[in-house]
Design a protein around this motif. Structure first.
Motif, mmCIF file in Angstrom:
data_model
loop_
_atom_site.group_PDB
_atom_site.id
_atom_site.type_symbol
_atom_site.label_atom_id
_atom_site.label_comp_id
_atom_site.label_asym_id
_atom_site.label_seq_id
_atom_site.Cartn_x
_atom_site.Cartn_y
_atom_site.Cartn_z
ATOM 1 N N VAL A 140 50.845 -14.740 -2.295
ATOM 2 C CA VAL A 140 51.054 -15.396 -1.010
ATOM 3 C C VAL A 140 51.643 -16.782 -1.247
ATOM 4 C CG1 VAL A 140 49.930 -16.340 1.040
ATOM 5 C CG2 VAL A 140 49.177 -14.141 0.100
ATOM 6 N N LEU A 141 52.688 -17.110 -0.495
ATOM 7 C CA LEU A 141 53.261 -18.453 -0.509
ATOM 8 C C LEU A 141 52.835 -19.162 0.772
ATOM 9 C CD1 LEU A 141 55.157 -20.647 -1.643
ATOM 10 C CD2 LEU A 141 57.035 -19.508 -0.434
ATOM 11 N N ALA A 142 52.024 -20.209 0.620
ATOM 12 C CA ALA A 142 51.599 -21.013 1.778
ATOM 13 C C ALA A 142 52.416 -22.298 1.772
ATOM 14 C CB ALA A 142 50.100 -21.270 1.706
ATOM 15 N N GLY A 143 51.810 -23.420 1.350
ATOM 16 C CA GLY A 143 52.575 -24.663 1.251
ATOM 17 C C GLY A 143 53.393 -24.753 -0.022
ATOM 18 N N GLY A 144 53.015 -23.963 -1.026
ATOM 19 C CA GLY A 144 53.789 -23.889 -2.259
ATOM 20 C C GLY A 144 53.538 -24.999 -3.257
ATOM 21 N N LEU A 191 56.852 -12.000 -3.310
ATOM 22 C CA LEU A 191 56.350 -13.238 -2.722
ATOM 23 C C LEU A 191 56.278 -13.046 -1.210
ATOM 24 C CD1 LEU A 191 55.574 -15.841 -4.186
ATOM 25 C CD2 LEU A 191 57.761 -16.815 -3.485
ATOM 26 N N VAL A 192 55.080 -13.237 -0.649
ATOM 27 C CA VAL A 192 54.871 -13.073 0.793
ATOM 28 C C VAL A 192 54.706 -14.462 1.400
ATOM 29 C CG1 VAL A 192 53.444 -12.040 2.594
ATOM 30 C CG2 VAL A 192 53.782 -10.836 0.413
ATOM 31 N N ASP A 193 55.732 -14.924 2.086
ATOM 32 C CA ASP A 193 55.775 -16.265 2.671
ATOM 33 C C ASP A 193 55.149 -16.226 4.064
ATOM 34 O OD1 ASP A 193 56.424 -18.701 3.784
ATOM 35 O OD2 ASP A 193 58.529 -18.657 3.190
ATOM 36 N N VAL A 194 53.999 -16.900 4.225
ATOM 37 C CA VAL A 194 53.285 -16.864 5.510
ATOM 38 C C VAL A 194 53.577 -18.101 6.364
ATOM 39 C CG1 VAL A 194 51.457 -15.373 4.636
ATOM 40 C CG2 VAL A 194 51.204 -17.852 4.443
ATOM 41 N N GLY A 195 54.647 -18.809 6.047
ATOM 42 C CA GLY A 195 54.961 -20.055 6.735
ATOM 43 C C GLY A 195 55.330 -19.908 8.197
ATOM 44 N N ARG A 196 55.692 -18.710 8.642
ATOM 45 C CA ARG A 196 56.092 -18.515 10.039
ATOM 46 C C ARG A 196 54.961 -17.980 10.917
ATOM 47 N NH1 ARG A 196 62.174 -15.831 9.816
ATOM 48 N NH2 ARG A 196 63.318 -17.765 9.408
#
Length: 284
Positions: free
Chosen positions: A30-34, A51-56
């Protein structure tokens, strides 16, 4: 260094994120703030296939109240935690510790949930949530489950989250009527804590009725200083607090590294516990 190749997905809901993680299995991250993951990718200390980007995912952000509980979305940034009046009113210890996290650039990108899920014992916030008796809510293919902070951190950089689970919120009992203090020793500005101590104190008639103490960087996981907590019950005045604080390092296993020996860290834990408890308890 350039990261290894990986697939990338950017879901727009928790359900989509959980599906992506289930598809990726053990090879998904999971990619949050990175702020922790991206340096690890560049150094090739982590090399996920997905990589699963949960920023949206907007539902993962924000702070609200539910009766006696403060609920903070996992993607709420450190900056937004600091700025939120509910956090300052009901979880002052979290606000105080968040203010010491790295620098403004990191606080604007890094997230509360990301810091907790990374499970670094040298990070400031895991010990704080432990001292606050927090709970963490994870979403997975089988629904949601609540994990007590004391059960969440299982080993160095490891948590109770399954590979197909996403941390969605942090639940903290309101502690507005408790005194609090976060003491942190670090050799350079913005560095990781060599040792940190998060303290909550409930006083009654000039004595300490109850104390909760979370320790940063005193073992492979954040720890509660249970022996010191027990010794502080009923303590009154600096001398009694100092005697109780001598138990702060019991049950810990700090490492020896460039920042100090294990014995030095044990000493600092006792010193910082004494300082933090006296500050949290207020004038005697």
């Amino acid at each position: 260094m350039i990261p290894a190749a990986f697939d990338y997905r950017r879901p727009e809901s928790v359900d989509e994120a959980v599906t992506a993680l289930a598809d990726g299995g053990e090879e998904a991250k999971v990619l949050a703030g990175g702020q922790s993951l991206l340096p690890m990718l560049r150094l090739r200390l982590a090399f996920p296939e997905l990589l699963v980007d949960v920023g949206r995912i907007d539902e993962l952000r924000g702070v609200h109240e539910e009766a006696d509980t403060l609920v903070i979305g996992a993607m709420t940034t450190h900056h937004d935690v600091l700025a939120d009046p509910l956090v300052r009113r009901h979880a002052g210890l979290l606000a105080a510790a968040t203010e010491t996290v790295a620098d403004p650039a990191v606080r604007n990108r890094g997230t509360l949930g990301g810091s907790l899920a990374h499970a670094d014992p040298a990070a400031d916030l895991p010990a704080v949530v432990l001292a606050l008796d927090g709970e963490l809510v994870a979403a997975g293919p089988r629904g949601r489950r609540t994990i007590a902070a004391r059960d969440f951190f299982t080993d160095y950089l490891q948590s109770a989250l399954g590979p197909d689970e996403l941390l969605v919120e942090v639940r903290l009992p309101k502690s507005g009527d408790w005194g609090f203090r976060y003491e942190k020793f670090h050799r350079t500005a913005q560095a990781w804590a060599a040792v940190g101590v998060a303290v909550l104190v409930r006083s009654d008639g000039g004595r300490i009725a109850e104390a909760r103490i979370g320790l940063t960087n005193m073992g492979p996981t954040p720890l509660r200083a249970a022996a010191a907590e027990a010794a502080l019950a009923g303590a009154e005045g600096p001398e009694e607090v100092a005697r109780a604080a001598e138990a702060a390092a019991e049950g810990t296993s700090p490492s020896t590294d460039l920042w100090g020996s294990s014995e030095y860290r044990e000493h600092m834990a006792r010193v910082l516990t004494r300082r933090a408890v006296l500050a949290a308890a207020g004038p005697s």
